[in-house]
Design a protein around this motif. Sequence first.
Motif, PDB file in Angstrom:
ATOM      1  N   ALA A 204      -4.599  43.080  30.798  1.00 41.56           N
ATOM      2  CA  ALA A 204      -5.442  42.376  29.832  1.00 41.56           C
ATOM      3  C   ALA A 204      -6.747  41.978  30.516  1.00 41.56           C
ATOM      4  O   ALA A 204      -6.799  41.798  31.732  1.00 41.56           O
ATOM      5  CB  ALA A 204      -4.728  41.144  29.296  1.00 41.56           C
TER       6      ALA A 204
ATOM      7  N   THR B 192      -9.352  41.775  25.406  1.00 37.61           N
ATOM      8  CA  THR B 192      -8.400  42.771  24.915  1.00 37.61           C
ATOM      9  C   THR B 192      -7.851  42.319  23.566  1.00 37.61           C
ATOM     10  O   THR B 192      -7.406  41.176  23.432  1.00 37.61           O
ATOM     11  CB  THR B 192      -7.237  42.927  25.907  1.00 37.61           C
ATOM     12  OG1 THR B 192      -7.764  43.211  27.204  1.00 37.61           O
ATOM     13  CG2 THR B 192      -6.303  44.049  25.483  1.00 37.61           C
TER      14      THR B 192
ATOM     15  N   PRO C 170      -7.435  49.883  31.309  1.00 35.79           N
ATOM     16  CA  PRO C 170      -7.630  48.482  30.926  1.00 35.79           C
ATOM     17  C   PRO C 170      -9.018  48.221  30.326  1.00 35.79           C
ATOM     18  O   PRO C 170      -9.159  47.400  29.412  1.00 35.79           O
ATOM     19  CB  PRO C 170      -7.423  47.728  32.239  1.00 35.79           C
ATOM     20  CG  PRO C 170      -6.444  48.569  32.982  1.00 35.79           C
ATOM     21  CD  PRO C 170      -6.870  49.977  32.683  1.00 35.79           C
TER      22      PRO C 170
ATOM     23  N   ALA D 181      -2.778  43.527  23.941  1.00 35.63           N
ATOM     24  CA  ALA D 181      -2.201  42.647  24.956  1.00 35.63           C
ATOM     25  C   ALA D 181      -0.688  42.545  24.778  1.00 35.63           C
ATOM     26  O   ALA D 181       0.065  42.534  25.768  1.00 35.63           O
ATOM     27  CB  ALA D 181      -2.847  41.267  24.886  1.00 35.63           C
TER      28      ALA D 181
ATOM     29  N   LEU E  10      -0.886  35.875  30.059  1.00 37.30           N
ATOM     30  CA  LEU E  10      -1.400  37.217  29.782  1.00 37.30           C
ATOM     31  C   LEU E  10      -0.752  38.266  30.682  1.00 37.30           C
ATOM     32  O   LEU E  10      -0.496  38.023  31.861  1.00 37.30           O
ATOM     33  CB  LEU E  10      -2.916  37.246  29.961  1.00 37.30           C
ATOM     34  CG  LEU E  10      -3.721  36.449  28.939  1.00 37.30           C
ATOM     35  CD1 LEU E  10      -5.205  36.457  29.305  1.00 37.30           C
ATOM     36  CD2 LEU E  10      -3.524  37.011  27.535  1.00 37.30           C
TER      37      LEU E  10
ATOM     38  N   ALA F 287      -9.669  46.881  26.564  1.00 43.45           N
ATOM     39  CA  ALA F 287     -10.472  45.685  26.291  1.00 43.45           C
ATOM     40  C   ALA F 287     -11.520  45.958  25.224  1.00 43.45           C
ATOM     41  O   ALA F 287     -11.815  45.105  24.377  1.00 43.45           O
ATOM     42  CB  ALA F 287     -11.138  45.196  27.570  1.00 43.45           C
TER      43      ALA F 287
ATOM     44  N   LEU G  73     -10.112  35.924  25.594  1.00 40.20           N
ATOM     45  CA  LEU G  73      -9.452  37.215  25.746  1.00 40.20           C
ATOM     46  C   LEU G  73     -10.302  38.305  25.099  1.00 40.20           C
ATOM     47  O   LEU G  73     -10.659  38.223  23.918  1.00 40.20           O
ATOM     48  CB  LEU G  73      -8.073  37.176  25.092  1.00 40.20           C
ATOM     49  CG  LEU G  73      -7.252  38.472  25.074  1.00 40.20           C
ATOM     50  CD1 LEU G  73      -6.899  38.906  26.494  1.00 40.20           C
ATOM     51  CD2 LEU G  73      -5.985  38.293  24.226  1.00 40.20           C
TER      52      LEU G  73
END
Length: 204
Positions: free
Chosen positions: A143, A182, A75, A187, A139, A79, A180
């Motif tokens: 994410a 990511t 993750p 995502a 989401l 990102a 956000l």
Amino acid sequence: MPFQNRVDPFGVIRAVPERGLVYGNRGGRIHRDDRTLQPRAWASRQWICCVLSFKNRHHEVMGPGYTGLFFLDEPTAFAAGHRPCFECRRADAKRFAAAWARARGLAAPPRAPAMDLVLQAERLDGRAKRRHAARCESLPDGAMIALDDTPFAVRGDDLLPWSFGGYGAPRRRPAGTVSLLTPPAIAAVLGAGYAPAWHPSAVS
């Protein structure tokens, strides 16, 4: 003193003791001969995340070849805008491409250069990290968002505060628009069923 090659969810490359569980690069060499980073922290659009060990190969992370980077987990790499490598993580990369196709309604999984072209536009705003407005409640797991410039990972109904050493105590996921980190294309891949590899602290 550790090298400046640990990447946070904002895509910033820092010098910290923690190495993380995921290896990667940004398409080539981005360091100078004195092992410091160049101002532009990427060499091409091919930003990948890899396994730490592959076929007993040895790579000097700040040597004559590409610059090796480290991430806490997948993750975190996502990102920062990296995708799975098609060489050392071929099965994961194929799952990623298949989820990309499902998310976009494509007839067949795309090739890496086509995905990299989309991701390059979504991860960078000049040399800075591009952020995207998104509804937090929509989401997918994996994410990452920023709240007051603090990174959090989405997991179930919770947000997990991120650090180079792992995730902290969860807090309830809020509703509303958030920043956000990511890239939206990644995502969407997560939302289409790709399950990322988490650091153990996320599930403890």
